[in-house]
Design a protein around this motif. Structure first.
Motif, short mmCIF file in Angstrom:
data_model
loop_
_atom_site.label_atom_id
_atom_site.label_comp_id
_atom_site.label_asym_id
_atom_site.label_seq_id
_atom_site.Cartn_x
_atom_site.Cartn_y
_atom_site.Cartn_z
N ASP A 102 0.86 -1.19 0.00
CA ASP A 102 0.00 0.00 0.00
C ASP A 102 0.90 1.24 0.00
O ASP A 102 1.59 1.52 0.97
CB ASP A 102 -0.90 -0.02 1.22
CG ASP A 102 -1.94 1.09 1.21
OD1 ASP A 102 -2.02 1.79 0.18
OD2 ASP A 102 -2.65 1.26 2.21
N LYS A 103 0.88 1.97 -1.10
CA LYS A 103 1.70 3.17 -1.20
C LYS A 103 1.12 4.12 -2.23
O LYS A 103 0.70 3.71 -3.31
CB LYS A 103 3.15 2.83 -1.58
CG LYS A 103 4.07 4.07 -1.64
CD LYS A 103 5.46 3.71 -2.08
CE LYS A 103 6.37 4.96 -2.05
NZ LYS A 103 5.87 6.02 -2.93
N LYS A 104 1.15 5.40 -1.91
CA LYS A 104 0.72 6.43 -2.85
C LYS A 104 1.97 7.12 -3.43
O LYS A 104 3.02 7.15 -2.78
CB LYS A 104 -0.18 7.46 -2.16
CG LYS A 104 -1.49 6.88 -1.68
CD LYS A 104 -2.32 7.92 -0.98
CE LYS A 104 -3.71 7.37 -0.63
NZ LYS A 104 -3.65 6.17 0.22
N ASP B 286 3.45 9.82 -3.46
CA ASP B 286 3.68 11.14 -2.87
C ASP B 286 4.82 11.13 -1.86
O ASP B 286 4.95 12.04 -1.03
CB ASP B 286 2.40 11.63 -2.18
CG ASP B 286 1.88 10.65 -1.14
OD1 ASP B 286 2.58 9.65 -0.88
OD2 ASP B 286 0.80 10.89 -0.58
N GLY B 287 5.65 10.09 -1.94
CA GLY B 287 6.76 9.99 -1.01
C GLY B 287 6.40 9.38 0.32
O GLY B 287 7.24 9.29 1.22
N SER B 288 5.14 8.93 0.48
CA SER B 288 4.71 8.34 1.74
C SER B 288 5.31 6.94 1.90
O SER B 288 5.78 6.32 0.94
CB SER B 288 3.18 8.25 1.79
OG SER B 288 2.70 7.47 0.71
N ALA B 289 5.27 6.43 3.12
CA ALA B 289 5.84 5.11 3.41
C ALA B 289 5.02 4.03 2.72
O ALA B 289 3.80 4.15 2.51
CB ALA B 289 5.85 4.88 4.92
N ALA B 290 5.69 2.96 2.36
CA ALA B 290 5.03 1.81 1.75
C ALA B 290 4.72 0.80 2.85
O ALA B 290 5.60 0.40 3.61
CB ALA B 290 5.93 1.18 0.69
N GLU C 23 9.82 2.64 -1.52
CA GLU C 23 9.94 3.81 -0.63
C GLU C 23 11.02 4.76 -1.11
O GLU C 23 10.92 5.98 -0.92
CB GLU C 23 10.23 3.33 0.79
CG GLU C 23 9.03 2.67 1.46
CD GLU C 23 9.30 2.28 2.89
OE1 GLU C 23 10.49 2.09 3.23
OE2 GLU C 23 8.33 2.14 3.65
N ASN D 30 10.05 7.91 -5.09
CA ASN D 30 8.91 8.72 -4.66
C ASN D 30 7.70 8.60 -5.57
O ASN D 30 6.56 8.72 -5.14
CB ASN D 30 9.32 10.19 -4.56
CG ASN D 30 10.26 10.44 -3.39
OD1 ASN D 30 10.27 9.68 -2.44
ND2 ASN D 30 11.05 11.50 -3.48
N THR E 38 3.90 3.68 -7.19
CA THR E 38 2.56 3.44 -6.64
C THR E 38 2.45 1.98 -6.26
O THR E 38 2.89 1.10 -6.99
CB THR E 38 1.48 3.78 -7.68
OG1 THR E 38 1.63 5.14 -8.08
CG2 THR E 38 0.09 3.58 -7.11
#
Length: 336
Positions: free
Chosen positions: A12-14, A16-20, A96, A99, A102
């Motif tokens: 699960d990752k977007k 936008d640089g968020s954690a996976a 991760e 960036n 997805t």
């Protein structure tokens, strides 16, 4: 297509640089008709993708550990679930670091096709759609969108194990227009390009054109042999299989099944015994076409060098034996 092992994990990752976040499955998927249908549809979508690259593993290292884990699994040192769990954790880490990546469902499938074992790896995404329920209501429905397959690879396990010199036992989807978004997935597999399908296909078609010219074939024979080559190569591309030069040679000339093969060897075109076909190059080979400023030209490829001659230095195209209808129109224009 017997499926030996299959499993799906979720990252699960977007973008936008968020954690996976990894949601790993702890057991293999059970055999089912749905699983067979999914793998069949995945292979069909994968084979239809243009712009795939072919290559081989980097030497195993800390940067490219995947081949070592795969070998351990192949040798019986760990089971399929443990192998894929370690692999998907590595993929999570690479996501991760990228960036723009997805997340999605990561499918690992070890299956057999004919006498060959393959490992397919694909990042799958859902699309929103609608369905009609048993109560005849219209309701939203999510489904795997295999038409939007952008990150996937297929490893010919049999060739990897049995042919140490091969540089084309891995195929993977390349990013479009030189985009680097998918580079992390190639690095996850640890693959380096070894065969350039468009270049190899162009060399094969050049060898074929030279062969047709050297044989001094009648136009109809040349057309038939061209169709045979294109049909065979296109079928192999659709199946995701390489062009085998000896098999192709036998199809081109059944009375002299090694004639084209020996032509390639004697002229030393540098072709491998098996080459991955490139569909775009094949489609361009069937006809040469051009259109500009009211001028439209189209002719079958085998006519180049006989009825059609290209003078690059003078930027001229010389056409011999014009069609009767065209000649009549030109004569009438001249007389007027």
């Amino acid at each position: 297509m017997p499926i030996r092992h299959c499993i799906v994990h979720l990252i699960d990752k977007k973008p936008d640089g968020s954690a996976a976040v990894l949601h790993a499955r702890d057991s293999e998927l059970a055999e089912s008709q749905a699983m067979e249908n999914l793998l069949a549809d995945l292979n069909e979508s994968y084979n239809a993708k243009q712009g795939k690259a072919w290559g081989f593993f980097h030497e195993e290292s800390g940067a490219y550990p995947f081949s070592g884990w795969l070998k351990e699994y192949q040798d019986g040192g760990r089971d399929f679930t443990a192998f894929t769990r370690q692999a998907v954790e590595h993929l999570q880490k690479l996501m991760e670091e990228s960036n723009l990546s997805t997340g999605g469902h990561v499918l690992f499938a070890h299956y057999q096709q004919g006498m060959t074992d393959y490992l397919a790896i694909a990042l799958l995404h859902h699309s929103e759609g609608v369905t009609v329920t048993d109560a005849l209501d219209v309701a939203p429905a999510r489904h795997l969108d295999l038409g939007q397959l952008h990150l996937a690879a297929r490893i010919n396990l049999s060739e990897w194990q049995n042919n140490q010199q091969s540089k084309q036992y891995i195929s993977f989807i390349k990013g479009k227009n030189g985009k680097k978004v998918s580079d992390y997935f190639r690095d996850f597999i640890g693959c380096q390009e070894g065969i350039d399908p468009p270049s190899e296909t162009r060399t094969l078609l050049k060898a074929f054109s030279d062969f047709v010219e050297s044989e001094d074939l009648a136009e109809e024979q040349a057309r038939e042999k061209t169709k045979t080559l294109v049909d065979y190569a296109s079928t192999q591309a659709k199946l995701g299989e390489p062009i085998t030069l000896q098999e192709l040679s036998g199809l081109i000339d059944e009375e002299r099944p090694r004639a084209f093969y020996e032509h390639i060897r004697n002229k030393d075109y540098g072709l491998s015994p098996e080459i991955p076909p490139d569909k775009r190059t094949l489609s361009q080979f069937q006809r040469f076409t051009g259109r500009a400023e009211g001028l439209s030209i189209s002719f079958e490829a085998h006519l180049l060098g006989s009825k059609v001659e290209y003078d690059e230095g003078r930027d001229m195209l010389i056409i011999r034996q014009l069609p009767t209808q065209l000649k009549d129109q030109l004569k009438r224009r001249k007389e007027d």
